[in-house]
Design a protein around this motif. Structure first.
Motif, PDB file in Angstrom:
ATOM      1  N   PRO A  24      -8.240   0.043 -10.279  1.00 23.44           N
ATOM      2  CA  PRO A  24      -7.322  -1.091 -10.485  1.00 23.44           C
ATOM      3  C   PRO A  24      -6.607  -1.016 -11.832  1.00 23.44           C
ATOM      4  O   PRO A  24      -7.230  -0.749 -12.860  1.00 23.44           O
ATOM      5  CB  PRO A  24      -8.260  -2.302 -10.432  1.00 23.44           C
ATOM      6  CG  PRO A  24      -9.410  -1.853  -9.605  1.00 23.44           C
ATOM      7  CD  PRO A  24      -9.581  -0.393  -9.883  1.00 23.44           C
ATOM      8  N   GLY A  25      -5.296  -1.186 -11.821  1.00 23.06           N
ATOM      9  CA  GLY A  25      -4.497  -1.178 -13.054  1.00 23.06           C
ATOM     10  C   GLY A  25      -3.994   0.203 -13.440  1.00 23.06           C
ATOM     11  O   GLY A  25      -3.139   0.317 -14.322  1.00 23.06           O
ATOM     12  N   GLN A  41      -3.112  -0.249  -5.985  1.00 22.20           N
ATOM     13  CA  GLN A  41      -2.749  -1.449  -5.230  1.00 22.20           C
ATOM     14  C   GLN A  41      -3.863  -2.480  -5.340  1.00 22.20           C
ATOM     15  O   GLN A  41      -5.012  -2.189  -5.037  1.00 22.20           O
ATOM     16  CB  GLN A  41      -2.525  -1.085  -3.752  1.00 22.20           C
ATOM     17  CG  GLN A  41      -1.397  -0.095  -3.540  1.00 22.20           C
ATOM     18  CD  GLN A  41      -0.032  -0.702  -3.773  1.00 22.20           C
ATOM     19  OE1 GLN A  41       0.210  -1.850  -3.436  1.00 22.20           O
ATOM     20  NE2 GLN A  41       0.865   0.073  -4.360  1.00 22.20           N
ATOM     21  N   ARG A  42      -3.490  -3.680  -5.789  1.00 23.02           N
ATOM     22  CA  ARG A  42      -4.503  -4.740  -5.891  1.00 23.02           C
ATOM     23  C   ARG A  42      -4.682  -5.436  -4.547  1.00 23.02           C
ATOM     24  O   ARG A  42      -5.701  -6.026  -4.277  1.00 23.02           O
ATOM     25  CB  ARG A  42      -4.073  -5.777  -6.925  1.00 23.02           C
ATOM     26  CG  ARG A  42      -4.104  -5.255  -8.336  1.00 23.02           C
ATOM     27  CD  ARG A  42      -4.098  -6.380  -9.335  1.00 23.02           C
ATOM     28  NE  ARG A  42      -3.854  -5.837 -10.666  1.00 23.02           N
ATOM     29  CZ  ARG A  42      -2.686  -5.897 -11.276  1.00 23.02           C
ATOM     30  NH1 ARG A  42      -1.691  -6.487 -10.699  1.00 23.02           N
ATOM     31  NH2 ARG A  42      -2.522  -5.366 -12.470  1.00 23.02           N
ATOM     32  N   LEU A  43      -3.636  -5.340  -3.723  1.00 25.44           N
ATOM     33  CA  LEU A  43      -3.630  -6.131  -2.491  1.00 25.44           C
ATOM     34  C   LEU A  43      -4.067  -5.255  -1.315  1.00 25.44           C
ATOM     35  O   LEU A  43      -3.569  -4.148  -1.145  1.00 25.44           O
ATOM     36  CB  LEU A  43      -2.188  -6.597  -2.272  1.00 25.44           C
ATOM     37  CG  LEU A  43      -1.959  -7.874  -1.511  1.00 25.44           C
ATOM     38  CD1 LEU A  43      -2.581  -9.054  -2.246  1.00 25.44           C
ATOM     39  CD2 LEU A  43      -0.462  -8.095  -1.353  1.00 25.44           C
ATOM     40  N   ASP A  44      -4.993  -5.768  -0.494  1.00 29.29           N
ATOM     41  CA  ASP A  44      -5.350  -5.011   0.712  1.00 29.29           C
ATOM     42  C   ASP A  44      -4.401  -5.408   1.852  1.00 29.29           C
ATOM     43  O   ASP A  44      -3.503  -6.234   1.670  1.00 29.29           O
ATOM     44  CB  ASP A  44      -6.822  -5.237   1.090  1.00 29.29           C
ATOM     45  CG  ASP A  44      -7.120  -6.705   1.345  1.00 29.29           C
ATOM     46  OD1 ASP A  44      -6.172  -7.513   1.310  1.00 29.29           O
ATOM     47  OD2 ASP A  44      -8.301  -7.046   1.557  1.00 29.29           O
ATOM     48  N   ARG A 189       6.243  -2.373  -2.568  1.00 30.87           N
ATOM     49  CA  ARG A 189       4.883  -1.835  -2.602  1.00 30.87           C
ATOM     50  C   ARG A 189       4.909  -0.373  -2.188  1.00 30.87           C
ATOM     51  O   ARG A 189       5.891   0.101  -1.648  1.00 30.87           O
ATOM     52  CB  ARG A 189       3.959  -2.586  -1.636  1.00 30.87           C
ATOM     53  CG  ARG A 189       3.884  -4.006  -1.914  1.00 30.87           C
ATOM     54  CD  ARG A 189       2.628  -4.655  -1.425  1.00 30.87           C
ATOM     55  NE  ARG A 189       2.372  -5.757  -2.335  1.00 30.87           N
ATOM     56  CZ  ARG A 189       1.570  -5.690  -3.364  1.00 30.87           C
ATOM     57  NH1 ARG A 189       0.854  -4.605  -3.587  1.00 30.87           N
ATOM     58  NH2 ARG A 189       1.431  -6.697  -4.173  1.00 30.87           N
TER      59      ARG A 189
END
Ligand SMILES: [Zn+2]
Length: 206
Positions: A24-25, A41-44, A189
């Motif tokens: 993450p990041g 990607q933080r979002l699944d 994205r």
């Protein structure tokens, strides 16, 4: 045809890299030209789909509710995005109505519908029918969906008109602002993940 979904090509200098999972990041940069290749990607998929469905709801509100209320000496008038487009079509700059309607109403609607289509299938690990052309169309539409330009135009109109008339922003304007944020979140994205997640499994050898 063989595909190499684990490889990524730098858009700027054509260097080829093997993709790896980022923490993450983290950001993957090109070793030659330092351009950003992809980000963690933080979002699944479920979160991505939820944002897309939220965008669909906000899109309806933005198109149904008035974007501005205008009052003058006791007379009131409201205008929605659709009414703005049809008013433009009847005015002296009718040609502008077509790109306005396309970039503010049609393209965002197509983007939201196509993302919902591929993400609904991806959420159950499947590749949606027509996946490849849909992904190509989504990449082509990205620069043409210009809700933020519309929002800026409406804000300028509200400020200019407020010198002569009583103008107040309507629910449609706030919804358009929300739609702008949501479209940026869902469209900007790394869509490569959708290819990886939905890649058909090779048949198990016996
Ligand atoms: Zn590069």
């Amino acid at each position: 045809m063989r595909t190499f979904s684990d490889l990524i090509v730098c858009e700027h200098c054509d260097s080829v890299y093997r993709r790896r999972t980022l923490l993450p990041g983290e950001v993957a940069r090109c070793g030659r030209c330092a351009a950003i290749l992809y980000r963690a990607q933080r979002l699944d998929i479920a979160g991505w789909l939820a944002l897309t469905l939220a965008a669909a709801i906000v899109f309806v509100i933005a198109n149904v509710c008035p974007v501005i209320h205008i009052s003058l000496q006791g007379l009131h008038n409201d205008a929605t995005l659709w009414e703005s487009a049809t008013a433009l079509a009847r005015g002296p700059i009718a040609l502008i109505a077509v790109p306005f309607a396309l970039s503010i109403i049609v393209f965002p609607l197509v983007q939201i519908s196509l993302f919902a289509w591929v993400l609904l299938h991806a959420s159950v690990g499947r590749r949606a029918p027509g996946f490849a052309p849909v992904m190509r169309l989504l990449a082509a539409l990205r620069p043409w969906s210009m809700v933020e330009v519309c929002l800026l135009g409406i804000l300028v109109a509200v400020v200019k008109l407020s010198n002569f008339l009583q103008v107040t922003p309507g629910a449609g304007l706030w919804a358009t602002a929300g739609l702008m944020m949501l479209i940026m979140l869902i469209a900007n994205r790394d869509t490569q993940r959708l290819w990886e997640l939905t890649e058909p499994k090779p048949p198990a050898s016996v």
